[in-house]
Structures are given as C-alpha cells and as structure tokens.
Design an enzyme around this catalytic site. Structure first.
Site, PDB file in Angstrom:
ATOM      1  N   ASP A 157       0.840  -1.202   0.000  1.00  0.00           N
ATOM      2  CA  ASP A 157       0.000   0.000   0.000  1.00  0.00           C
ATOM      3  C   ASP A 157       0.880   1.259   0.000  1.00  0.00           C
ATOM      4  O   ASP A 157       2.105   1.188   0.131  1.00  0.00           O
ATOM      5  CB  ASP A 157      -0.889  -0.043   1.254  1.00  0.00           C
ATOM      6  CG  ASP A 157      -2.246   0.612   1.032  1.00  0.00           C
ATOM      7  OD1 ASP A 157      -2.378   1.411   0.100  1.00  0.00           O
ATOM      8  OD2 ASP A 157      -3.166   0.317   1.822  1.00  0.00           O
ATOM      9  N   GLY A 196      -2.692   7.153  -6.744  1.00  0.00           N
ATOM     10  CA  GLY A 196      -2.559   8.538  -7.163  1.00  0.00           C
ATOM     11  C   GLY A 196      -2.266   9.472  -5.998  1.00  0.00           C
ATOM     12  O   GLY A 196      -2.095  10.669  -6.188  1.00  0.00           O
ATOM     13  N   ASP A 219     -10.596   3.103  -3.073  1.00  0.00           N
ATOM     14  CA  ASP A 219     -11.198   1.858  -2.591  1.00  0.00           C
ATOM     15  C   ASP A 219     -12.623   1.625  -3.094  1.00  0.00           C
ATOM     16  O   ASP A 219     -13.461   2.523  -3.084  1.00  0.00           O
ATOM     17  CB  ASP A 219     -11.227   1.846  -1.060  1.00  0.00           C
ATOM     18  CG  ASP A 219      -9.831   1.731  -0.470  1.00  0.00           C
ATOM     19  OD1 ASP A 219      -8.842   1.802  -1.235  1.00  0.00           O
ATOM     20  OD2 ASP A 219      -9.721   1.558   0.749  1.00  0.00           O
TER      21      ASP A 219
HETATM   22  C1  GLA Z   1      -6.170   1.087   1.812  1.00  0.00           C
HETATM   23  C2  GLA Z   1      -6.292   0.097   0.670  1.00  0.00           C
HETATM   24  C3  GLA Z   1      -7.315  -0.968   1.027  1.00  0.00           C
HETATM   25  C4  GLA Z   1      -6.868  -1.668   2.308  1.00  0.00           C
HETATM   26  C5  GLA Z   1      -6.687  -0.645   3.422  1.00  0.00           C
HETATM   27  C6  GLA Z   1      -6.049  -1.268   4.661  1.00  0.00           C
HETATM   28  O1  GLA Z   1      -7.336   1.823   1.971  1.00  0.00           O
HETATM   29  O2  GLA Z   1      -6.661   0.748  -0.519  1.00  0.00           O
HETATM   30  O3  GLA Z   1      -7.448  -1.895  -0.026  1.00  0.00           O
HETATM   31  O4  GLA Z   1      -5.676  -2.361   2.061  1.00  0.00           O
HETATM   32  O5  GLA Z   1      -5.843   0.415   3.006  1.00  0.00           O
HETATM   33  O6  GLA Z   1      -5.867  -0.363   5.698  1.00  0.00           O
END
Ligand code: GLA
Length: 495
Positions: A157, A196, A219
């Site tokens: 991430d 991004g 997300d």
């Molecule tokens: C971000 C990612 C999600 C998930 C969360 C975990 O929002 O985009 O897919 O992995 O972090 O905290």
C-alpha cells in the site's frame, strides 16, 4: 512530422530528469514469469477489515477448497492490514500472536498444504492505512521475513507517513521493496496499491517496472454505483497499460457482500465486468457463508476463462452511452473468438446488441458465428450480422463468447486489413504510419511519471521519431484518434 504546440520542451526536460533519477533498468517491465494471467484469490479487507485471525484465515482457506473456488482457479489467500504487532530487536516484523497464536509459518504451511498460496500486506510509508507499522526503511528485513514465513504474494500500500522528499517519487519506494523481494530469491507476486496519492496520478504508466498488478482507483465498496462509477469507469480507459505480467487492478471484488443492498443480478454484472476487463479476481466476501448463486458466479468456468485468457488483454469498452448502455469486447488468444459484455447500467430494461462489423470485433456481416451465453449456457450456431439481447434487466448483462465459424482456428485476419496504424523500429528511430486518409490523430509518448509528449502526423500521414526524440524513460506510445484511444504500443516490445 509536426510537434503539437505546447509543453514539449518542458515535458522533455522532465522526462530526462526522471530517466536520470530512475536509471534505465527501473522502467523495464518486471517480466519475471509471475502473474502471466490475472492473479486469482481472496483478500481479507472487504469483509473483515482489520479484524483478522488465524481461525478466519484458515476457515477461509478451507472454504476456498470446499466451495470449488480452488478448482475454478483461485489460489491466493491474502491477509490485508491488521496483522503486525511491531518489530523485534533486530528490526524484523512480528505477527500479532493474539490474533495468530501459532504464528505465520504455521499459517502459510497450512495454506500450502491445501494447495493454495499465501499473501501478506504492508505499506511503503512508516505507517499502514490502519496506522500500524509500515515498511519504510525496513524493506530488506521485511522482505526477508515475508519470504522466511513462506508468503507468495505481497500487497504493498501507499498510505501514511511517506517522507516529504519521496512523496512524489513512488517508483523509488516501490523499487526498494521490489529489489528487497527479488534479493530473497522467493517468487512473490507484487500487488501495488498506490492510487494517485503520490501526486503522480497515473500509477499504471510506471507500475509495471515494480509490480505485477496495480490499483487504478480509490477503494471499492459494496455499493453498485461505486463499483461502476469509481472502479469500472476509472479502469475502462486504461486497457493500453495491461499485459501478461502486469495488470490494472480495479480492486478486490464485492461479489457476495450485501452491506449496501447489492443484488445477485448486480453481483453477476460486477463479476462479468472484472472478467471482461481481464482484471485480477480477488474475492472479498466471506467464503464461509456464500449463497448458492454467489458461489456459482465466483466459480463459473466460462466467465473465468475470459478473465484468464493468455493474451492478458483488458476488454475495450466500445459503447458507453448516456443512457447507461455499456458494451465491452475482449480479444482472446483464439483470433476467431471474442468475449462480449452487454451491460445495462440504465434505469430500466434495455435491448442491447453488437454487429460483427463493430470495432474490436472486425468481422464480416456474412460470417457465421456461434454465440454462447456464459450465464444461461445457451448456444446458437450460424448467427450472421450480429446478436441482440432483448430486455436486459437494469444492472443486468448478457455475457457472450463468440466464435467465428467462417474463420478457421489459428488463422489471423487483420481487423481492417492493410490499413491499421503501425509503429516499427527502424535503423533511424521509430516510424509510425496512420491508416490512409486518416485525420485527427495524435501520438502520445508516455513516460513512467505520467509526463507525455504529443506528435501530430505530417501531410504524408507519417511520424518518424529519431532516436534522440525518444528519451530512455518513455514506456508507451498511445495513438489517440477521433473517437478516443485507437491503439497503443509498449515500446519495450519494439526494442
Ligand atoms: C487502503 C487500501 C485498502 C486496504 C486498506 C487497509 O485503503 O486501498 O485496499 O488495504 O488500506 O488499511
């Protein structure tokens, strides 16, 4: 050749700087034999968020086998955020032993014993999105420990506490982890989750040098309008950037998650969209509690065969009208076959169809085609001209596999013979030719940091790009025509 007026000089300088900073080797696709087709698995986040445990993970792994998902091709059981408790004195990451009492070696051994693979999560900054320990400045120790634990997949991430001097240089941070993983010698699929936030807003233009799949949007959540408006619309235009070993990732699936009232019709369309886009299929529901319909959607071998086609292409969206009609066409390894998705995102039932002469299909009206409906399993042979589906329900779809019986398998017929745009590498540089009489085209050369240069053809319909006009950082050429992106080339393939 005419350069489009505007930022050529600036873009050129920026690309030059970027190439210098990165070094030529960092802009090559990974191409290490992993993820030749879109990865398939399950990820804990969409259902459990940080509330994961040994029991949940092992029960899910068993459910993946028992439900038929393993047989259908699903492999990776991925732990998302919420597993880390901290670091030991040597700096190595430590799993939360309250949640995972027998530790991760036991966990991955148990997953492997079922014939599955195991995945783990981290973030490039000092903190994950949950505010737990990230991998910044611990990349080597983390990679070593993930490999020692036996993980086969890493979701990396972006998130919190990225140092300000690196905020706009995501490739530097992702390269660190890629190099650390490669140094372990363990084959580990790298799934990037920079959406991004770095300000370099086009992860798809640089990610394939440091990962096998990369998020294209923010997300997903279990609401159908978000699935379409954010994840599908944010990904549909990026077909150019996908290839075996490098996939656009519109996020984990919400199939089976009813928190915001998604229906089974919507689950079926959601899954069909991911399959026609050739996207990674990471289930995000509770595999221990699936309805029969959810299970049958997730294990449909025909839908999955479209997703897993070895060409690795993302289907092209050839229709996206204001009334909500969307049509996708995916070319497949068999040149006489196409997958078609007719998706109704409108307000009521709709009649929808395609013609054999449509863009991306490119056949003759008189060709005899077998039409197989993936969801109803109905097959009709000898169909000429086109196919229409009447009364496709709101948010429903018709997902079709076409096979042109007038075209023997293995013989490739050009879609528009003799007049396709082409890009060739010659001794004096790249030579780009347009179809005769074409107008309104622009060729964009993209650098991994999102900068681009634009060129318009001269009166002869050609653009010749001398060696010097092509800085080392350029990864893609995209031909934009009067109705959107017409064609793209990965320049690495031409070198
Ligand atoms: C971000 C990612 C999600 C998930 C969360 C975990 O929002 O985009 O897919 O992995 O972090 O905290």
């Amino acid at each position: 050749m005419a350069r489009e007026s505007g930022s050529f000089g600036i873009a050129s300088r920026t690309i030059g700087t970027c190439a210098l900073l990165l070094g030529a080797s960092q802009v090559q696709a990974l191409d290490d034999g992993l993820a030749r087709t879109p990865p398939m698995g399950w990820n804990s986040w969409n259902t459990f968020y940080g509330d994961i445990s040994q029991d949940v993970i092992l029960q899910t792994a068993n459910a993946m086998v028992g439900s038929g998902m393993k047989e259908a091709g699903f492999r990776y059981i991925v732990l998302d955020d919420g597993w880390i408790s901290g670091r030991d004195a040597s700096g190595a990451p430590v799993e939360n032993r309250t949640k995972f009492p027998k530790g991760f070696k036991f966990l991955t051994d148990s997953i492997h014993a079922l014939g599955l693979k195991a995945g783990i999560y981290t973030a490039v900054g000092a903190k994950t999105c949950m505010g737990l320990e990230g991998s910044l400045d611990h990349e080597a120790a983390d990679a070593k420990q993930y490999a020692a634990w036996g993980f086969d997949f890493l979701k990396n991430d972006w998130c919190k506490n990225v140092p300000s001097d690196l905020v706009s240089r995501p490739m530097v941070l992702y390269s660190r982890m890629k190099n650390a993983i490669q140094a372990t010698g363990r084959p580990i699929v790298l799934s990037l989750c920079e959406k991004g936030q770095s300000g370099v807003a086009t992860p798809w233009t640089w990610s394939d040098s440091v990962g096998h799949m990369w998020r294209t949007t923010n997300d997903i959540n279990a609401s159908f309008s978000t699935v379409i408006g954010r994840n599908v619309n944010g990904t549909a235009g990026l077909a150019a950037f996908q290839h075996p070993g490098g996939f656009n990732d519109p996020d984990m699936l919400e199939v089976g998650n009813t928190a915001n009232g998604m229906t089974e019709t919507e689950f079926e369309s959601h899954f069909s969209l991911w399959c026609v886009m050739g996207s990674p299929l990471m289930a995000g529901n509770d595999l221990r509690k699936m309805t029969a319909r959810v299970k049958s959607i997730l294990t449909d071998k025909d839908a999955i065969s479209v997703d897993q086609d070895s060409l690795g292409l993302q289907g092209a969206r050839i229709v996206n009208d204001a009334g909500g009609a969307m049509v996708f066409v995916k070319k497949l390894k068999d040149p006489a076959a196409r997958a078609i998705l007719l998706f109704n995102n409108g307000a009521g039932p709709m009649n929808m169809g395609v013609k054999w002469t449509d863009k991306e299909i490119g056949w003759k009206s008189s060709d005899k085609v077998t039409v197989f409906n993936i969801w109803s399993k109905a097959k009709t042979t000898g169909v000429t001209d086109g196919f229409s589906a009447s009364g496709v329900p709101r948010h429903g779809n018709a997902f079709l596999l076409l096979r042109n019986e007038s075209m023997p398998t293995g013989i490739r017929r050009a879609d528009s013979s003799g007049s396709e745009p082409s890009l060739e590498r010659g001794r004096d540089g790249f030579r780009f030719s347009l179809p005769a009489g074409a107008s309104g085209y622009t060729l964009f050369l993209h650098a991994p940091n999102g900068e681009r240069q634009a060129f318009r053809p001269g009166a002869d319909g050609k653009i010749t790009l001398p060696e010097g006009a092509l800085p080392a950082g350029i990864a893609f050429a995209v031909l934009s025509g009067p109705s959107g992106i017409a064609r793209t080339w990965r320049l690495a393939n031409l070198r």
